[in-house]
Write a protein that holds these residues in place. Structure first.
Motif, PDB file in Angstrom:
ATOM      1  N   GLY A 138       0.888  -1.222   0.331  1.00  0.00           N
ATOM      2  CA  GLY A 138      -0.149  -0.014   0.184  1.00  0.00           C
ATOM      3  C   GLY A 138       0.633   1.076   0.347  1.00  0.00           C
ATOM      4  O   GLY A 138      -0.148   2.360   0.432  1.00  0.00           O
ATOM      5  N   ALA A 139       1.987   1.075   0.133  1.00  0.00           N
ATOM      6  CA  ALA A 139       2.906   2.645  -0.178  1.00  0.00           C
ATOM      7  C   ALA A 139       3.367   3.100  -1.105  1.00  0.00           C
ATOM      8  O   ALA A 139       3.157   2.078  -2.634  1.00  0.00           O
ATOM      9  N   ALA A 140       3.061   4.562  -1.612  1.00  0.00           N
ATOM     10  CA  ALA A 140       2.821   4.889  -2.632  1.00  0.00           C
ATOM     11  C   ALA A 140       4.914   4.638  -3.150  1.00  0.00           C
ATOM     12  O   ALA A 140       5.372   5.298  -2.514  1.00  0.00           O
ATOM     13  N   VAL A 141       5.504   4.639  -4.527  1.00  0.00           N
ATOM     14  CA  VAL A 141       6.660   4.844  -4.521  1.00  0.00           C
ATOM     15  C   VAL A 141       6.870   5.366  -5.796  1.00  0.00           C
ATOM     16  O   VAL A 141       5.967   4.546  -6.918  1.00  0.00           O
ATOM     17  N   LEU A 142       6.964   5.877  -5.913  1.00  0.00           N
ATOM     18  CA  LEU A 142       7.289   7.290  -7.321  1.00  0.00           C
ATOM     19  C   LEU A 142       8.159   6.788  -8.740  1.00  0.00           C
ATOM     20  O   LEU A 142       9.171   6.135  -7.669  1.00  0.00           O
ATOM     21  N   GLU A 143       8.512   6.849  -9.772  1.00  0.00           N
ATOM     22  CA  GLU A 143       9.257   6.192 -10.627  1.00  0.00           C
ATOM     23  C   GLU A 143       9.747   7.788 -10.270  1.00  0.00           C
ATOM     24  O   GLU A 143      10.143   8.642 -10.491  1.00  0.00           O
ATOM     25  N   PRO A 144      11.938   7.483 -10.724  1.00  0.00           N
ATOM     26  CA  PRO A 144      12.468   8.237 -10.625  1.00  0.00           C
ATOM     27  C   PRO A 144      12.707   9.028 -12.088  1.00  0.00           C
ATOM     28  O   PRO A 144      11.690   8.570 -12.606  1.00  0.00           O
ATOM     29  N   ALA A 145      13.032   9.734 -11.554  1.00  0.00           N
ATOM     30  CA  ALA A 145      12.641  10.746 -12.928  1.00  0.00           C
ATOM     31  C   ALA A 145      14.464  10.249 -13.911  1.00  0.00           C
ATOM     32  O   ALA A 145      15.216   9.981 -13.308  1.00  0.00           O
ATOM     33  N   PHE A 179      -1.326  10.742  -7.976  1.00  0.00           N
ATOM     34  CA  PHE A 179       0.212  11.030  -7.395  1.00  0.00           C
ATOM     35  C   PHE A 179       1.258  10.105  -7.941  1.00  0.00           C
ATOM     36  O   PHE A 179       2.461  10.007  -7.964  1.00  0.00           O
ATOM     37  N   GLN A 180       1.291   9.437  -8.798  1.00  0.00           N
ATOM     38  CA  GLN A 180       2.003   8.660  -9.245  1.00  0.00           C
ATOM     39  C   GLN A 180       3.440   9.364  -9.829  1.00  0.00           C
ATOM     40  O   GLN A 180       3.840   8.691 -10.949  1.00  0.00           O
ATOM     41  N   LEU A 181       2.885  10.498 -10.669  1.00  0.00           N
ATOM     42  CA  LEU A 181       3.347  10.859 -11.353  1.00  0.00           C
ATOM     43  C   LEU A 181       3.561  10.731 -13.222  1.00  0.00           C
ATOM     44  O   LEU A 181       4.100   9.730 -13.377  1.00  0.00           O
TER      45      LEU A 181
END
Length: 413
Positions: A138-145, A179-181
């Motif tokens: 359930g944690a949100a982990v963004l993709e790096p730029a 939120f996932q960008l």
């Protein structure tokens, strides 16, 4: 809102000071928990000064408050940036060796990780497994730029800009799915402002463009996680933070910059107001009024069609049509030959771009204004999409449509 901001031990920690500022200026109460390694990059005094709260990374400080339990329980949001490979591994395996990892185990609210590390670390099977484990819980982990890393290397693994992390955090708290960008890892080139074509050292041919729409697009793309390159002609507003800026003046300079930038761009948005014509000759000295009262004759020549060239360049490459999304802008007025949309549809087919954003312009419309109304036309023939409001709101709608088109053509794994 009570926020815990965990800072990992990577060189990108310096950028997190700007993220902290965004949180505090928005009125949130932020407690910063740096790892011991991160204090080698940014000291605790910086975090205390910017947050207004005491800073610790030890479970043995203020034991009477039971911080290793209390902070996670009380937090409405936990953000970890930069989330290094080491921190992701510790979080995925439930380790609790310091105050931050204890807090992550006790967190009741949403948790957002913003990774930053070298490309090989991010792409390693162990890191990918840890990310999937965290997301599965359930944690949100963004993709790096994607971009310049420490040293001379470039690739995925760069910390997203602070404004993008802030936008993702707010969306997460609000329960929104964006939120996932959606543009994380994508490179977007945007032209903005109006070109100026010199007549002599003091005069030029120009237009009414203020650059507001292009800058708003750059902000929206940056906040969606993209790496943004702004080709800035004359603008009445400053470029936003967190984007690469290339200054241009004339249509020929913009053409050169756009063709070069397109080589590594997933998306090219030509929102600048480009002069259709330029003087055939530019005087080295100021053109003066003649004593015989004769009027000067200025011969104009056509400027290159940059949008058309970008489409032709894209279609002629090995990957061909479909690997890059090209977006044009049309500032149109109706006339006896047709209304605004009729002219825009013809332009879309003539140019061959994927999307065309259409403005109905006039002396009191669009140029220099803070609000606008557009219609987004697609060469695929899908239903036209209308968007209106502030240029910030309209830009968000345009970037959202671009993300949809990109993911429909080449979805990320």
């Amino acid at each position: 809102m009570r926020i815990v901001l965990g800072v990992g031990g990577g060189i990108a920690a310096y950028k997190v000071a700007s993220l902290l500022r965004l949180f505090t200026e928005a009125g949130h109460n932020v407690t910063v928990i740096p790892t011991e390694a991160s204090t080698r990059f940014v000291g605790s005094a910086t975090w205390e000064a910017l947050s207004g709260n005491p800073v610790s990374n030890s479970v043995f400080d203020d034991v009477h408050q039971v911080n290793h339990v209390r902070l996670g329980h009380e937090a409405d949001l936990v953000v970890v940036a930069p989330a290094t490979a080491d921190l992701l591994a510790k979080a995925a395996t439930g380790q609790a060796g310091d105050l931050l990892t204890n807090t992550l185990l006790m967190a009741h609210g949403p948790v957002l990780f913003a990774p930053a590390m070298h490309t090989e670390m991010w792409q390693h099977a162990a890191t990918r497994a840890n990310v999937e484990t965290l997301r599965g819980r359930g944690a949100a982990v963004l993709e790096p730029a994607t971009g310049r890393l420490t040293g001379a290397d470039s690739g995925p693994g760069r910390l997203p800009e602070p404004e993008a992390i802030f936008a993702a955090a707010m969306a997460l708290v609000e329960g929104r799915q964006d939120f996932q960008l959606p543009l994380a890892g994508r490179t977007i080139t945007i032209s903005a402002g109006g070109t100026r074509e010199p007549l002599d050292p003091v005069r030029f041919l120009g237009n009414r463009s203020s650059g507001k729409q292009g800058v708003a697009l750059a902000v929206a793309a940056r906040n969606a996680g993209a790496n943004v390159r702004l080709l800035a002609a004359h603008m009445e507003v400053p470029p936003p933070a967190g984007v690469e800026v290339v200054q241009v003046e004339t249509a020929l300079q913009l053409r050169e910059a756009a063709l070069a930038a397109a080589a590594d761009s997933d998306v090219v948005i030509m929102s600048a107001a480009v002069a259709d014509f330029r003087p055939a000759e530019v005087s080295d000295t100021k053109i003066k009024k003649r004593d015989d009262r004769s009027d000067p004759v200025i011969t104009l020549v056509r400027n290159p069609d940059i949008l058309l060239e970008l489409v032709e360049l894209r279609n002629s490459t090995v990957r061909g049509e479909g690997h890059q999304l090209i977006v044009g802008f049309a500032a149109e007025t109706g006339d006896s030959d047709g209304d605004v949309l009729a002219h825009a549809e013809a332009k879309l087919q003539r140019k061959g771009c994927d999307l065309l954003v259409v403005n109905h312009v006039g002396t009191d419309k669009v140029f220099g204004q803070d609000t606008t109304s557009v219609v987004i036309l697609a060469r695929s023939g899908s239903e036209p999409q209308e968007a209106s409001g502030t240029k910030t709101e309209v830009s968000a709608a345009i970037i959202s449509r671009i993300a949809f088109e990109l993911n429909a053509v080449s979805p990320r794994a």
